[in-house]
Motif scaffolding. Structure first.
Motif, PDB file in Angstrom:
ATOM      1  N   ASP A  72       0.880  -1.179   0.028  1.00 17.70           N
ATOM      2  CA  ASP A  72      -0.199   0.013  -0.160  1.00 17.70           C
ATOM      3  C   ASP A  72       0.915   1.263   0.039  1.00 17.70           C
ATOM      4  OD1 ASP A  72      -1.821   1.675   0.149  1.00 17.70           O
ATOM      5  OD2 ASP A  72      -2.965   1.215   2.055  1.00 17.70           O
ATOM      6  N   PRO A  73       0.837   2.161  -0.955  1.00 20.39           N
ATOM      7  CA  PRO A  73       1.739   3.319  -1.255  1.00 20.39           C
ATOM      8  C   PRO A  73       1.575   4.277  -0.177  1.00 20.39           C
ATOM      9  CG  PRO A  73       0.207   3.267  -3.008  1.00 20.39           C
ATOM     10  CD  PRO A  73       0.026   2.105  -2.246  1.00 20.39           C
ATOM     11  N   GLU A  74       0.129   4.499   0.300  1.00 19.10           N
ATOM     12  CA  GLU A  74      -0.024   5.299   1.386  1.00 19.10           C
ATOM     13  C   GLU A  74       0.234   5.191   2.777  1.00 19.10           C
ATOM     14  OE1 GLU A  74      -4.100   6.240   1.095  1.00 19.10           O
ATOM     15  OE2 GLU A  74      -3.980   7.193  -0.876  1.00 19.10           O
ATOM     16  N   SER A  75      -0.001   3.792   3.159  1.00 19.14           N
ATOM     17  CA  SER A  75       0.553   3.262   4.549  1.00 19.14           C
ATOM     18  C   SER A  75       1.837   2.635   4.771  1.00 19.14           C
ATOM     19  CB  SER A  75      -0.499   2.613   5.040  1.00 19.14           C
ATOM     20  OG  SER A  75      -0.937   1.479   4.402  1.00 19.14           O
ATOM     21  N   VAL A 155      -5.481   5.611   5.694  1.00 19.78           N
ATOM     22  CA  VAL A 155      -6.638   4.997   4.568  1.00 19.78           C
ATOM     23  C   VAL A 155      -7.880   5.726   4.884  1.00 19.78           C
ATOM     24  CG1 VAL A 155      -5.531   2.677   4.644  1.00 19.78           C
ATOM     25  CG2 VAL A 155      -7.480   3.314   6.172  1.00 19.78           C
ATOM     26  N   PRO A 156      -8.712   5.631   3.603  1.00 14.02           N
ATOM     27  CA  PRO A 156      -9.912   6.381   3.750  1.00 14.02           C
ATOM     28  C   PRO A 156     -10.975   5.509   4.760  1.00 14.02           C
ATOM     29  CG  PRO A 156      -9.612   5.591   1.462  1.00 14.02           C
ATOM     30  CD  PRO A 156      -8.574   5.115   2.520  1.00 14.02           C
ATOM     31  N   TYR A 157     -11.536   6.443   5.731  1.00 10.52           N
ATOM     32  CA  TYR A 157     -12.415   6.150   6.742  1.00 10.52           C
ATOM     33  C   TYR A 157     -13.913   6.436   6.358  1.00 10.52           C
ATOM     34  CZ  TYR A 157      -8.328   5.412   9.581  1.00 10.52           C
ATOM     35  OH  TYR A 157      -7.026   4.930   9.798  1.00 10.52           O
ATOM     36  N   LYS A 190     -21.102  -5.781   8.586  1.00  3.88           N
ATOM     37  CA  LYS A 190     -19.618  -5.578   8.299  1.00  3.88           C
ATOM     38  C   LYS A 190     -19.261  -4.195   9.459  1.00  3.88           C
ATOM     39  CE  LYS A 190     -19.798  -5.619   3.246  1.00  3.88           C
ATOM     40  NZ  LYS A 190     -19.812  -4.959   2.193  1.00  3.88           N
ATOM     41  N   LEU A 191     -18.127  -4.724   9.913  1.00  2.74           N
ATOM     42  CA  LEU A 191     -17.402  -3.867  10.775  1.00  2.74           C
ATOM     43  C   LEU A 191     -16.437  -2.747  10.542  1.00  2.74           C
ATOM     44  CD1 LEU A 191     -16.886  -6.581  13.813  1.00  2.74           C
ATOM     45  CD2 LEU A 191     -18.843  -5.045  13.612  1.00  2.74           C
ATOM     46  N   TYR A 192     -16.404  -1.396  10.792  1.00  6.71           N
ATOM     47  CA  TYR A 192     -15.509  -0.713  10.387  1.00  6.71           C
ATOM     48  C   TYR A 192     -14.880   0.270  11.518  1.00  6.71           C
ATOM     49  CZ  TYR A 192     -18.308  -0.944   6.155  1.00  6.71           C
ATOM     50  OH  TYR A 192     -19.143  -1.295   5.189  1.00  6.71           O
ATOM     51  N   VAL A 193     -13.773   0.730  11.391  1.00  4.76           N
ATOM     52  CA  VAL A 193     -13.190   1.574  12.210  1.00  4.76           C
ATOM     53  C   VAL A 193     -13.335   2.965  11.515  1.00  4.76           C
ATOM     54  CG1 VAL A 193     -10.852   1.236  11.249  1.00  4.76           C
ATOM     55  CG2 VAL A 193     -10.965   2.583  13.437  1.00  4.76           C
TER      56      VAL A 193
END
Length: 733
Positions: A72-75, A155-157, A190-193
């Motif tokens: 992943d280039p962002e993280s 990452v996008p949230y 679906k679980l999200y942060v």
């Protein structure tokens, strides 16, 4: 579908030690993972300051990797996009680099070893088969594997992390978080942060998911639990301890002496590279030419010790230590800690006098005890006031205790005083040795003995001052008294004492003069301005002729009387006489008027005095021989040879006469006869002509000698040039 109990926890152990080259990263991945994809495996230690370039993932051979892996280039996380099968491939050798478009490597390569963990998904070698009809209703409400999330994940949230499912219909999902965290669940389970996590704020979360009907009643007796583990990231700088008071280190402490130990804290995960701290000493820098540093720092423990370079008392030093996490590797966070150190003084210097010997001092033997003789100064190079306290003593030269020392505590100034009376006969001189020592016990390798100074005291013999026959003198004179008149004579009390030299100190009007040797006081000039009844006071000073420093004085009071009305006739000039210069023991006898029957009136002594002429009073001296004669001599050792007219005033009772004595001063021979100056005789050469004649004669003689020597030289040369056989033989007799 793979059973839920086969879902295994993925362990991520990033081990990056970016010293010269990043260390290999080892990752375990369970085969046939049944969770969501992509699955984040581990965060790669990509450099933070490299904004250019692209991440390149390749296999062990260096070619581009074609498989289920990506970065992943962002993280900066390494992830897998599908399930892996160990029987297909048990390990994957990967390497990650950061390269520019033209292929230049900016970072890496970072080697990553991905190991696929074996699961019991294959039948054994020996098996039997049977047909069993089983009716199964699938239970989808099964526990979830723990989820590992990186803190500060970019990452996008909201970001999907897991999913639950209840097999029945008409279900609503309810999520609980302990402690309360940024998590949510949608209607599909679906679980999200919902935002970034901070491991230092909360390292783990326990999520409970309930399946409920529309009435809020749980379908299952127990909720499903999901453990969320927040993975550490190097996002915390090392924290220095608060700066306390300065640390005191005694001077001359040996190398290796412990100064302090820094206790730096890093809020990142303990035991991880993110909290691995190293120490570097920034200042003070070693001085040019110095052997080593003044301080040494252990880069691992943070312990500070003294180095080989010496330190001086009174120095205030600020140590600056750079602390870096990630073991000091590139990309680590750093802080600068400061430690104040003061070098304290010890008593390692002995006091010293500013001079080791002073010039001899003179004291009269009648000096009063308690008199200050001299003041000595001593210094101590130590800084601590207690170490600068000094003790003084007379070490030698004062057996009788004639002298003593006085000083103030804490002062380097000591006074040498006389305690007893001095005696020139007993000891004409004293050679004192004064020593100074430190009051405190000296320390150090070689403090040295006490310093000394030598003081020499010379005792001066005291001679009593001269004494006069009276303490004060008085005389009464008429205001018309002529110049040269004798008033009185000042005499010593002891005629056998040393000769005295007399002088007048405060004769403001200049009316008086005194004979330097005889002490006779005369009227120097006419008493103009004096009024009858007035008093005139002068001070007569008498000095010992052998010891000019010894002197005494007495007051002389003159009472002025009315002027006399009788006329003062003038005597006829005295015939000329001659005296020799330089001065000899000869003089001119001056007679009174008794030889002139017209002027001699009455009987009694006559007074003789020089006339009111400053030049005459300077060049001549006149003293009375008897009542009718006086003796005139030269007052100076040298008087110009010529004819002098000396005015002399003669007085008798109320009558005053003035006579002119003609004296020829000349050079004399050994017999005392006057030598007259004569002119040049006619026909005699002058000095210049005589010198010319002499020089001309010498030149003529020189020329004559040169001619003779030249002739002899030529004749000798001619004889040498003549052949031998041409010389005539001498006849034999």
């Amino acid at each position: 579908m793979v059973p839920a109990w086969l879902r295994l926890l993925c362990l991520f152990i990033p081990q990056a030690f970016p010293r010269a080259q990043p260390a290999e990263v080892y990752v375990d991945v369970p085969e046939n993972y049944g969770g969501n994809f992509p699955l984040y495996l581990t965060k790669l230690p990509l450099p933070r300051n490299e904004t250019e370039g692209q991440i390149v993932l390749s296999g062990d051979s260096g070619v581009a990797a074609e498989g289920p892996f990506a970065v992943d280039p962002e993280s900066g996380f390494l992830l897998v996009t599908r399930a892996l099968d160990r029987e297909e491939q048990a390990e994957y050798q990967l390497q990650v680099t950061l390269e520019t478009e033209d292929g230049r490597v900016l970072w890496g390569p970072q080697h990553v070893l991905v190991h696929v963990k074996d699961e019991n998904d294959q039948a054994s070698g020996h098996q039997a088969t049977a047909t069993i009809d089983v009716s199964i209703v699938e239970n989808t409400w099964v526990p979830l594997d723990p989820v590992h999330l990186a803190e500060n994940l970019q990452v996008p949230y909201p970001h999907h992390i897991a999913q639950v499912h209840w097999s029945g219909g008409d279900v609503h999902y309810h999520l609980e978080s302990q402690p309360l965290g940024p998590f949510d669940v949608d209607k599909e389970g679906k679980l999200y942060v919902t935002r970034e996590l901070d491991r230092e704020a909360q390292a783990e979360y326990l999520l409970r998911v309930r399946a409920q009907n529309t009435r809020g009643e749980d379908y299952a007796a127990e909720p499903l639990e999901l453990h969320v583990v927040v993975m550490d990231e190097n996002d915390n700088m090392p924290v220095c301890p608060p700066q306390g008071p300065a640390i005191s280190i005694p001077e001359l402490s040996p190398p290796g002496t412990k100064v302090t130990k820094l206790s730096v804290e890093d809020a990142d995960a303990p035991g991880s590279p993110n909290s691995h701290i190293v120490y570097r000493l920034l200042s003070p820098e070693p001085e040019k030419g110095a052997e080593g540093r003044a301080f040494e720092l252990d880069s691992t423990s943070g312990s500070v010790t003294l180095g080989a370079a010496p330190l001086q008392a009174g120095q205030n030093i600020l140590l600056q230590v750079l602390v870096i996490d990630l073991g000091g590797a590139e990309g680590g966070l750093s802080s600068t800690c400061e430690v104040a150190v003061t070098i304290t003084d010890i008593n390692d210097h002995a006091p010293e006098f500013t001079t080791s010997q002073i010039e001899p001092l003179s004291l009269p033997e009648d000096t009063e005890p308690g008199t200050l003789v001299t003041t000595l100064m001593a210094t101590d190079a130590d800084l601590e006031p207690a170490f600068r306290l000094m003790d003084f003593a007379i070490e030698a030269g004062d057996v009788e205790g004639t002298f003593g020392l006085d000083w103030e505590p804490g002062s380097g100034r000591v006074q040498l005083r006389l305690l007893k009376n001095l005696s020139y006969e007993a000891a004409p001189s004293h050679k004192l040795v004064v020593v100074v020592r430190s009051v405190a016990e000296p320390v150090g390798p070689d403090p040295g003995p006490g310093a000394t100074v030598t003081v020499t005291v010379l005792v001066e013999r005291v001679v009593p001052p001269p004494q006069l026959d009276q303490e004060s003198y008085e005389a009464s004179v008429p205001v018309s008294t002529p110049a040269g008149s004798l008033l009185l004579t000042i005499r010593p009390s002891d005629p056998m004492s040393s000769p005295l030299r007399f002088s007048l100190v405060n004769d403001s009007e200049g009316w008086l003069c005194i004979e330097e040797v005889s002490g006779e006081v005369h009227i120097a000039r006419a008493l103009q301005g004096a009024q009858p009844g007035d008093m005139y006071t002068v001070l007569v000073e008498a000095q010992d002729a052998d010891e000019p420093t010894l002197s005494t004085s007495a007051t002389l009071v003159i009472h002025f009387l009315k002027a006399l009305s009788a006329p003062s006739p003038t005597l006829a000039p005295v015939p000329s006489r001659h005296l020799c210069t330089p001065r000899q023991d000869r003089g001119v006898v001056v007679s009174g008027p008794r030889g002139d029957p017209d002027l001699a009136v009455g009987h009694g002594p006559y007074n003789f005095a020089l006339g009111p002429n400053p030049t005459a009073q300077r060049d001549w001296r006149l003293r009375a021989l008897n009542g009718s004669h006086a003796y005139l001599t030269l007052g100076l050792h040298w008087v110009e040879p010529r004819e002098h007219v000396v005015p002399i005033v003669v007085s008798h009772h109320d009558q005053v006469w003035q006579i002119q004595v003609r004296v020829i001063v000349c050079r004399c021979n050994v017999e005392g006869q006057c030598m007259r100056k004569v002119g040049r005789m006619k026909g005699m050469p002058t000095k210049l002509s005589a010198v010319g004649i002499l020089v001309g004669t010498l030149i003529a003689i020189g020329i004559f000698l040169i001619l003779i020597f030249t002739h002899l030289t030529l004749a000798r040369k001619k004889d040498l040039d003549q052949p031998v056989d041409s010389v005539p033989l001498k006849a034999a007799v």
